[in-house]
Design an enzyme around this catalytic site. Structure first.
Site, mmCIF file in Angstrom:
data_model
loop_
_atom_site.group_PDB
_atom_site.id
_atom_site.type_symbol
_atom_site.label_atom_id
_atom_site.label_comp_id
_atom_site.label_asym_id
_atom_site.label_seq_id
_atom_site.Cartn_x
_atom_site.Cartn_y
_atom_site.Cartn_z
ATOM 1 N N SER A 1 -9.311 2.071 -55.961
ATOM 2 C CA SER A 1 -9.261 3.496 -55.660
ATOM 3 C C SER A 1 -9.984 4.225 -56.777
ATOM 4 C CB SER A 1 -7.810 3.981 -55.566
ATOM 5 O OG SER A 1 -7.764 5.380 -55.368
ATOM 6 N N PHE B 1 -17.900 5.615 -42.189
ATOM 7 C CA PHE B 1 -18.347 6.533 -41.148
ATOM 8 C C PHE B 1 -17.392 6.460 -39.970
ATOM 9 C CE2 PHE B 1 -20.914 8.034 -37.620
ATOM 10 C CZ PHE B 1 -21.662 9.058 -38.174
ATOM 11 N N ASP C 1 -33.735 10.299 -45.016
ATOM 12 C CA ASP C 1 -33.972 11.140 -43.831
ATOM 13 C C ASP C 1 -35.029 12.197 -44.136
ATOM 14 O OD1 ASP C 1 -31.867 9.671 -42.762
ATOM 15 O OD2 ASP C 1 -30.378 11.181 -43.307
#
Length: 327
Positions: free
Chosen positions: A36, A116, A257
């Site tokens: 974590s 995702f 992108d």
């Protein structure tokens, strides 16, 4: 040049870890990893590969058609995209699921760990390109970006059936696709986009050599991070273009992108491959300096100055026609 961009539309949750992931890994304990990370920053931004690319193309004056599936929480995002030159008329709104979520942690070396949640993107498989394009101008290129896997396969097959030139950009979905699926997505593509790691994964998934991939695609564009980009074509020597030197690194999310938007915009204006790669790298460097995939601004003078710094005044002059429609 009219480009239809298919793929993910999402909200990005971006976090920064003030350390190195590799320092937390114990070599003989990698079979059981339970970690974590306490993060310092959280930014919630607009994202999704298709929306990111369309945002860049819109800013560069190409009026792209965005094709994907979202939830009923998309209204504000849609206004944003329209204001930045994106045609959202082909975006399908789900009545049952929220817009997809991308959650990513970046460390101080710009390494990333991400997950995702597909959400409404699962319904992209129901989108029929024939219906989408009915009554609309025929696109010069369809980019098949990372999406619901069935949607990616359907859109690729429909491009072949309709005789539409397409670009394959499987990106992070390579991790979910098997060999026959990847081969189906790649075969017949006019353009194939990967980063260097994805290129190796694609070869592993397909069990093809690099030459066998190039026998099946027109041009393979591989981004190399800080090393720039390599463009491969069958029976021709590779073309390499360096990245913009000394570009400020703020957040790498969506930089690939942005490269694709710059690259395709240059091609849309009839520029040669080397110039397209330079504009792609220039737009990518601009995106790299901001937090979030759609926070950078397309500013003509800034882009030309960046290109002149990186590649010389002659190269910047060559890019100018592709930026005539930008602010």
């Amino acid at each position: 040049m009219r480009i239809a961009v298919t793929g993910s539309i999402a909200t990005d949750h971006l976090m920064v870890f003030p350390g190195r992931f590799t320092d937390q890994l114990i070599p003989d304990r990698l079979a059981r990893v339970s970690l974590s990370f306490l993060v310092d920053d959280l930014e919630v931004r607009r994202g999704g590969v298709a929306a990111n690319i369309a945002y860049g193309l819109g800013g560069l004056g190409l009026d792209p058609l965005l094709v994907g599936a979202v939830g009923d929480d998309f209204a504000e995002y849609e206004v944003w995209l329209k204001a930045h030159g994106v045609d959202t008329g082909a975006v399908q709104v789900s009545a049952r699921r929220a817009t997809a979520r991308f959650m990513c942690i970046t460390d101080e070396d710009a390494n990333q760990i991400a997950s995702f949640y597909a959400g409404a993107m699962q319904e992209a498989r129901d989108i029929d390109l024939r219906r989408v394009l009915d009554g609309r101008p025929r696109p010069d290129l369809v980019l098949v970006g990372p999406n619901d896997p069935e949607a990616m396969l359907r859109h690729t097959r429909q491009c072949r059936d309709l005789g539409l030139p397409f670009a394959a950009d499987p990106s992070q979905q390579l991790a979910r696709l098997d060999g026959p699926q990847v081969r189906d997505l790649v075969t017949g593509a006019h353009w194939l986009f990967t980063n260097d790691y994805e290129a190796a994964l694609l070869l592993e998934r397909t069990d093809w050599t690099r030459e066998e991939v190039l026998d099946r695609v027109g041009t393979w564009v591989t981004t190399l991070g800080g090393e720039g980009v390599r463009v491969d074509r069958a029976d021709l020597p590779p073309l390499t273009v360096a990245a913009v030197p000394d570009a400020p690194v703020t957040d790498p999310t969506g930089v690939g992108d942005a490269f694709r938007a710059g690259f395709l915009a240059a091609l849309g204006h009839g520029l040669p491959l080397a110039a397209a790669a330079r504009l792609g790298c220039t737009v990518a460097a601009t995106a790299l300096s901001t937090v979030g995939s759609q926070s950078y601004r397309i500013d003509r003078e800034h882009l030309l100055a960046t290109a002149a710094h990186a590649y010389g005044t002659h190269a910047a002059h060559e890019l100018a026609p592709a930026l005539d429609g930008t602010p």
